[in-house]
Scaffold this motif. Structure first.
Motif, PDB file in Angstrom:
ATOM      1  N   LYS A  32      -7.154  -9.774  -5.093  1.00 42.06           N
ATOM      2  CA  LYS A  32      -7.509  -8.367  -4.910  1.00 42.06           C
ATOM      3  C   LYS A  32      -8.214  -7.843  -6.164  1.00 42.06           C
ATOM      4  O   LYS A  32      -8.073  -8.397  -7.260  1.00 42.06           O
ATOM      5  CB  LYS A  32      -6.255  -7.514  -4.672  1.00 42.06           C
ATOM      6  N   SER A 374      -9.327  -0.837   5.255  1.00 39.88           N
ATOM      7  CA  SER A 374      -8.396  -0.667   4.135  1.00 39.88           C
ATOM      8  C   SER A 374      -8.449  -1.842   3.161  1.00 39.88           C
ATOM      9  O   SER A 374      -7.841  -1.786   2.094  1.00 39.88           O
ATOM     10  CB  SER A 374      -6.961  -0.511   4.655  1.00 39.88           C
ATOM     11  N   ARG A 375      -9.215  -2.893   3.501  1.00 48.04           N
ATOM     12  CA  ARG A 375      -9.255  -4.054   2.598  1.00 48.04           C
ATOM     13  C   ARG A 375     -10.639  -4.645   2.363  1.00 48.04           C
ATOM     14  O   ARG A 375     -10.817  -5.445   1.448  1.00 48.04           O
ATOM     15  CB  ARG A 375      -8.309  -5.143   3.102  1.00 48.04           C
ATOM     16  N   LYS A 376     -11.631  -4.255   3.194  1.00 47.06           N
ATOM     17  CA  LYS A 376     -12.976  -4.821   3.060  1.00 47.06           C
ATOM     18  C   LYS A 376     -14.004  -3.695   2.910  1.00 47.06           C
ATOM     19  O   LYS A 376     -13.803  -2.584   3.380  1.00 47.06           O
ATOM     20  CB  LYS A 376     -13.347  -5.634   4.306  1.00 47.06           C
ATOM     21  N   SER A 378     -15.463  -2.254   0.142  1.00 42.58           N
ATOM     22  CA  SER A 378     -15.517  -1.345  -1.020  1.00 42.58           C
ATOM     23  C   SER A 378     -15.099  -2.073  -2.285  1.00 42.58           C
ATOM     24  O   SER A 378     -14.252  -2.979  -2.240  1.00 42.58           O
ATOM     25  CB  SER A 378     -14.587  -0.139  -0.815  1.00 42.58           C
ATOM     26  N   TYR A 383      -8.488  -3.396  -2.900  1.00 41.10           N
ATOM     27  CA  TYR A 383      -9.323  -4.055  -1.887  1.00 41.10           C
ATOM     28  C   TYR A 383      -9.421  -5.553  -2.180  1.00 41.10           C
ATOM     29  O   TYR A 383      -9.265  -5.987  -3.324  1.00 41.10           O
ATOM     30  CB  TYR A 383     -10.723  -3.440  -1.852  1.00 41.10           C
TER      31      TYR A 383
END
Length: 457
Positions: A32, A374-376, A378, A383
């Motif tokens: 992350k 919420s995870r890809k 940016s 992230y």
């Protein structure tokens, strides 16, 4: 730094943070993004210094036909995801058709996951499919982790994925209502046949006249009506015609939860430039004229089109009927997964689009559609450390030797583009750099958690 190794930090003079490009160090921990620091604040650890190459979120291509299992001679997870990595695409979402079996039941979905295991160089999620009479599979597939569903309003091209009628759609949308899931539409409908039937099948104009704008218009009219009635999230895939844009805007103003994508080929290629017998240009809906293309670009700039995808739809060369050059018989689909970023940038940069627009249209909006927002898409703490390192000024020519797709047939062969992908990082691991790949696939299979609906049952 070796390919396949874990990257601790990436330094660049040009890191895209929001709509600002500035020097920064991206610190990575456990796959992350941990922190984003100025150079003076960073201390310790090995850093991947990429000079003044641009660092931005990896591309999320949410419209890819991988075709495995069942049609691996067309494409497969190994070759498709290598092509993705070479193009700065860090996540793909696989379409439910052209594989055998199609992703229309939980059992078929599990079979596809099994096939994909250990073969993906980038992260991979999956769409399910809506076909006649599979409505009782939809909610179980949502629970199993599909990103949403795709359907056709016209013959799909393959027998195992039949198109739906309006009656089928009412049944499916009743199941999807309240789930928060999304239904994707191939929005063409059969209408009164045109005079093109008597035209020369080797001329592109004959094929174009056989799929007029009104086919998209009538399909989208049906979609907007159902979207408003059921308040199920709907999405128009690969919009080729600018004519339905006002209809889409009207439906949104009336409260329809509706989004729309277009593709690199509709933004890059024009009907007027397609030579006779050049069946590598065939896709459905068709590539239209230059005036229509400029309207698509204007709609993209105005926010009326939400995102841009590849619709990578490869096949074996024989299915393209190159020998006869017959557009009416050739398979419709264009291979472009590896070249989406430079294809888009080569045209968009001339029209005043900025790097932040690239991220919004090719990463953020596509991640949101797929339930991955919420995870890809940016560069921000928390992230996934999915990064593309690229040079937006450098040019290159597409040559067969560099194409990673299984079948090298593409209308872009020999084309010179702006924007060279230098390196691709997926989950903090270096999977591609300067033409070379990590020795083993490191991508993950992504199961999308069921979403909470904005509309209560």
């Amino acid at each position: 730094m070796e390919l396949g190794s874990t990257v601790v930090a990436v330094r660049s003079e040009r890191v895209l943070l929001g709509d600002q490009v500035r020097p920064a160090v991206i610190v990575i921990k456990d796959g992350k993004i941990h922190q984003i620091l100025s150079d003076s604040d960073f201390s310790g650890g090995e850093v991947l210094d990429v000079g003044d190459s641009v660092v931005m979120p990896g591309i999320v291509d949410c419209h890819v036909h991988v075709n495995e299992p069942g049609r691996v001679s067309w494409e497969g997870f190994w070759t498709a995801t290598r092509a993705a990595a070479a193009g700065g695409v860090t996540t793909i979402v696989d379409m439910p058709l052209n594989s055998i079996p199609p992703t229309t039941t939980v059992g078929n979905f599990q079979e596809k996951m099994l096939e994909a295991t250990g073969k993906c160089f980038v992260d991979t999620a999956f769409w399910g499919g809506v076909i006649p009479d599979n409505q009782l599979e939809l909610r179980p597939m949502i629970q199993a982790g599909v990103a949403g569903f795709k359907c056709f309003l016209i013959h799909s091209g393959v027998e195992e994925f039949p198109h739906v009628t309006e009656r089928d759609l009412h049944t499916a949308m009743a199941q999807l209502h309240g789930t928060g899931s999304v239904l994707l539409f191939h929005a063409e409908m059969d209408v009164q046949q045109t005079a093109a039937e008597n035209g020369d099948p080797c001329q592109y104009s004959t094929f174009l006249q056989s799929r007029p704008d009104v086919m998209e218009m009538e399909a989208i009219r049906t979609v907007t009506k159902l979207c408003l009635q059921y308040q199920v999230r709907c999405h128009i895939v690969h919009l080729s015609s600018a004519e339905p844009l006002e209809l889409i805007q009207e439906a949104r103003r009336a409260g329809a939860p509706l989004t729309v994508e277009t593709t690199h080929h509709y933004l890059s290629l024009c009907a007027e430039d397609i030579p006779a017998k050049a069946t590598q240009f065939k896709c459905c809906p068709p590539i239209r004229g230059s005036a229509n293309q400029e309207q698509l670009w204007s709609a993209l700039k105005a926010g009326q089109i939400d995102m841009v995808v590849s619709d990578h739809s490869p096949c074996t060369p024989d299915l393209k009927k190159l020998d006869s050059g017959d557009f009416t018989e050739a398979w419709g689909g264009i291979s472009s997964l590896q070249f989406g970023l430079p294809l888009f940038w080569s045209s968009a940069s001339k029209r005043g689009f900025q790097l932040s627009d690239v991220v919004r249209l090719l990463s953020q909006q596509t991640a949101q559609l797929s339930g991955l927002e919420s995870r890809k898409g940016s560069l921000a703490p928390g992230y996934d450390a999915d990064l593309v390192v690229w040079d937006p000024e450098r040019e290159f020519e597409i040559k067969e030797a560099s194409i990673q797709h299984k079948n090298k047939l593409t209308p872009y062969l020999g084309v010179t583009l702006r924007g060279v992908v230098c390196a691709t990082i997926v989950g903090g691991q270096l999977v591609f750099r300067e033409g070379s790949f990590c020795p083993e696939p490191l991508g993950k299979l992504l199961l999308i958690p069921p979403r909470r609906s904005q509309v209560q049952l």
